[in-house]
Design an enzyme around this catalytic site. Structure first.
Site, PDB file in Angstrom:
ATOM      1  N   SER A  31    -103.369 -67.412  18.234  1.00  0.00           N
ATOM      2  CA  SER A  31    -104.296 -66.296  18.130  1.00  0.00           C
ATOM      3  C   SER A  31    -103.543 -65.055  17.618  1.00  0.00           C
ATOM      4  O   SER A  31    -102.836 -65.142  16.622  1.00  0.00           O
ATOM      5  CB  SER A  31    -104.968 -66.041  19.480  1.00  0.00           C
ATOM      6  OG  SER A  31    -106.117 -65.264  19.344  1.00  0.00           O
ATOM      7  N   ASP A  91    -113.106 -73.499  15.734  1.00  0.00           N
ATOM      8  CA  ASP A  91    -112.653 -72.175  16.159  1.00  0.00           C
ATOM      9  C   ASP A  91    -113.162 -71.094  15.213  1.00  0.00           C
ATOM     10  O   ASP A  91    -112.854 -71.123  14.020  1.00  0.00           O
ATOM     11  CB  ASP A  91    -111.128 -72.149  16.188  1.00  0.00           C
ATOM     12  CG  ASP A  91    -110.565 -70.821  16.657  1.00  0.00           C
ATOM     13  OD1 ASP A  91    -111.320 -70.024  17.249  1.00  0.00           O
ATOM     14  OD2 ASP A  91    -109.367 -70.582  16.436  1.00  0.00           O
ATOM     15  N   HIS A 108    -109.893 -73.183  19.750  1.00  0.00           N
ATOM     16  CA  HIS A 108    -108.854 -72.172  19.602  1.00  0.00           C
ATOM     17  C   HIS A 108    -107.481 -72.705  20.021  1.00  0.00           C
ATOM     18  O   HIS A 108    -107.281 -73.079  21.164  1.00  0.00           O
ATOM     19  CB  HIS A 108    -109.238 -70.954  20.454  1.00  0.00           C
ATOM     20  CG  HIS A 108    -108.599 -69.685  20.021  1.00  0.00           C
ATOM     21  ND1 HIS A 108    -108.546 -69.270  18.711  1.00  0.00           N
ATOM     22  CD2 HIS A 108    -107.976 -68.704  20.734  1.00  0.00           C
ATOM     23  CE1 HIS A 108    -107.948 -68.096  18.628  1.00  0.00           C
ATOM     24  NE2 HIS A 108    -107.572 -67.740  19.848  1.00  0.00           N
TER      25      HIS A 108
END
Length: 484
Positions: free
Chosen positions: A165, A415, A440
């Protein structure tokens, strides 16, 4: 993308600080001590007028490291307590033995216990001025140099940056800006192109919608129809009370403006579900069943229901997300605000300006155009600063990154952050891995018997590249010269 709110505790004044070899794998937990003054980090790496310092926390596990300049896997911490990311990045633990690697998890400044100004760190824009990706990368570079200098047998250890991320963005940028410090980077679910006009602003929410659409007939349409249903009921005090009771809200709705907050909260919930749509039970953001969107969509089969019946089903869906454990007495709408989003509030008002929009046609959300001016005014109201939308592009190059090397960009097809990710190879050493069944940064999680084959293959490819980088580093002319 963290559920941990910034922790405004003052820094310790002890001369020793405890670092945790935080191997919560089974029941292992190794503790050690280092002399604190030698690990202080400069608050402003790019100015020379002041030399303020703070404690940066990091975690080390070296049970599989054999010394002798063996490799180091370095997690570039993101927006939360580093122990949380440490315990949710099982991939590093899984490969440490295979690579004979030391693991280091570095905490990002302003998060967890790494607070530059103690309990004043979040008090105003002056104290928050040093919360930038550039300062964080400099922290990481200084920390690595410190570790190599002070750990016997690590002086010439090749270091690989790993992150997911925002942490994945940092890992990629770390390799770009500090190629002499890290030999390569694994950037998982890293939306480094979600800036400016590099990608369409609506793709992110389209991916969320597709996740729901594929998980059950009528699911996405039920959510799309729920917005008008909430609007209709919010017109009266009785309707607001009904909404408050139906959704078991901790704080009742008192005005139509509060109903807008309810819709925002629901929207963030659907986004969070898309991020954590894992193939097995997990508790990354919340305790959830396997394939949670499929479970949610079991409540959202009929979009043609009358308003109240439709919204009762919507409640059942969100209650699965917030109360799967069955122990929550009421639902707190403030829970997702600025705590679960990569667009963490303060950075979104400075450099992390990521354009997002919805149209209500290609997605299941209410139409909302990208409005930078409105964002700027809100940032100025909250923090007294205005964002710089092009700075990240100037700093890290946007799509003009072909001169860099040794970066893996992995993205999950489920995602929403893959919208701003690198999903095609740029060169032989700037490699994209797409995991169709992945949410994710699924590839950074621990191996699981229920893992789709696509993520198993992705991890195998990632390990192959890391071994190659380690081998190349051990034969580099630069290292050979230093060893002489």
């Amino acid at each position: 993308m963290t559920k941990n709110k910034p922790n405004p505790h003052p820094l310790s004044n002890k001369n020793l600080f405890k670092f945790q070899s935080y191997a919560k794998r089974g029941k292992k937990e190794v503790l050690g001590f280092l002399d604190f003054p030698r690990t202080q980090t400069i608050v402003d790496h790019f100015g020379f007028d002041e030399n303020l310092t703070f404690q940066q926390r990091y975690l080390i596990a070296d049970q599989h490291w054999k010394g002798d300049n063996g490799p180091i896997l370095f997690y570039t911490g993101n927006e939360g307590d580093i122990t949380w990311f440490c315990n949710n990045t099982g991939f590093m633990w899984d490969v440490a033995e295979e690579l004979n690697a030391m693991l280091v998890f570095a905490e990002h400044r302003y998060y967890g216990e790494s607070l530059p100004f103690g309990n004043e760190s979040f008090s105003d824009s002056k104290h928050l001025n040093y919360l930038t990706s550039e300062q964080a990368l400099a922290d990481f570079a200084v920390l690595i140099e410190y570790l190599k200098t002070n750990i016997a047998g690590a002086r010439y250890s090749p270091v690989i940056a790993i992150g997911g991320s925002y942490g994945g963005m940092l890992a990629a940028w770390f390799r770009m800006k500090y190629p002499h410090v890290v030999v390569g980077a694994l950037a998982a679910s890293a939306p480094i192109w979600q800036f400016g006009d590099l990608v369409p602003c609506g793709t992110y929410f389209s991916i969320v919608t597709n996740d729901f659409r594929k998980s059950g007939t009528g699911c996405a349409d039920s959510i799309r129809n729920s917005w008008n249903a909430i609007d209709n009921l919010s017109l009266t005090d009785a309707g607001l009370q009904w909404l408050s009771n139906t959704f078991l809200l901790c704080s009742p709705l008192k005005s139509p403006q509060d109903a807008v907050l309810l819709k925002n909260w629901l929207s963030e919930t659907w986004v969070n579900l898309a991020m954590v749509n894992y193939p097995y039970k997990a508790d990354f953001l919340q305790p959830l069943p396997a394939w949670p969107i499929q479970e949610v969509c079991k409540f959202l089969k009929d979009p043609s229901l009358p308003d109240k019946l439709l919204l009762q089903n919507v409640f059942q869906a969100v209650n699965l997300y917030y109360n799967y454990s069955g122990v929550v007495s009421c639902l707190d709408m403030s829970e997702t605000v600025c705590t679960l989003s990569l667009l963490n509030c303060s950075p979104a008002c400075t450099e992390m300006v990521m354009p997002m929009c919805t149209d209500g046609v290609n997605d299941m959300f209410e139409p909302q155009k990208w409005d930078f001016d409105a964002l700027s005014e809100e940032c100025y109201r909250l923090w007294g600063v205005r964002p710089r939308p092009s700075w990240i592009l100037s700093m890290y190059g946007g799509k003009n990154i072909s001169s860099h090397s040794n970066i893996i960009f992995s993205n999950g097809g489920l995602d929403p952050w893959s919208a701003g990710g690198v999903t095609q190879n740029i060169s032989d050493s700037l490699v994209a891995i797409v995991i169709p069944d992945g949410a994710h940064h699924l590839d950074l999680r621990s191996r699981n018997p229920l893992d789709p084959k696509s993520v198993q293959q992705a991890r195998a490819t990632e390990i192959c590249y890391m071994k190659q980088w380690i081998k190349e580093a051990s034969h580099s002319p630069w290292e050979s010269t230093l060893e002489k």
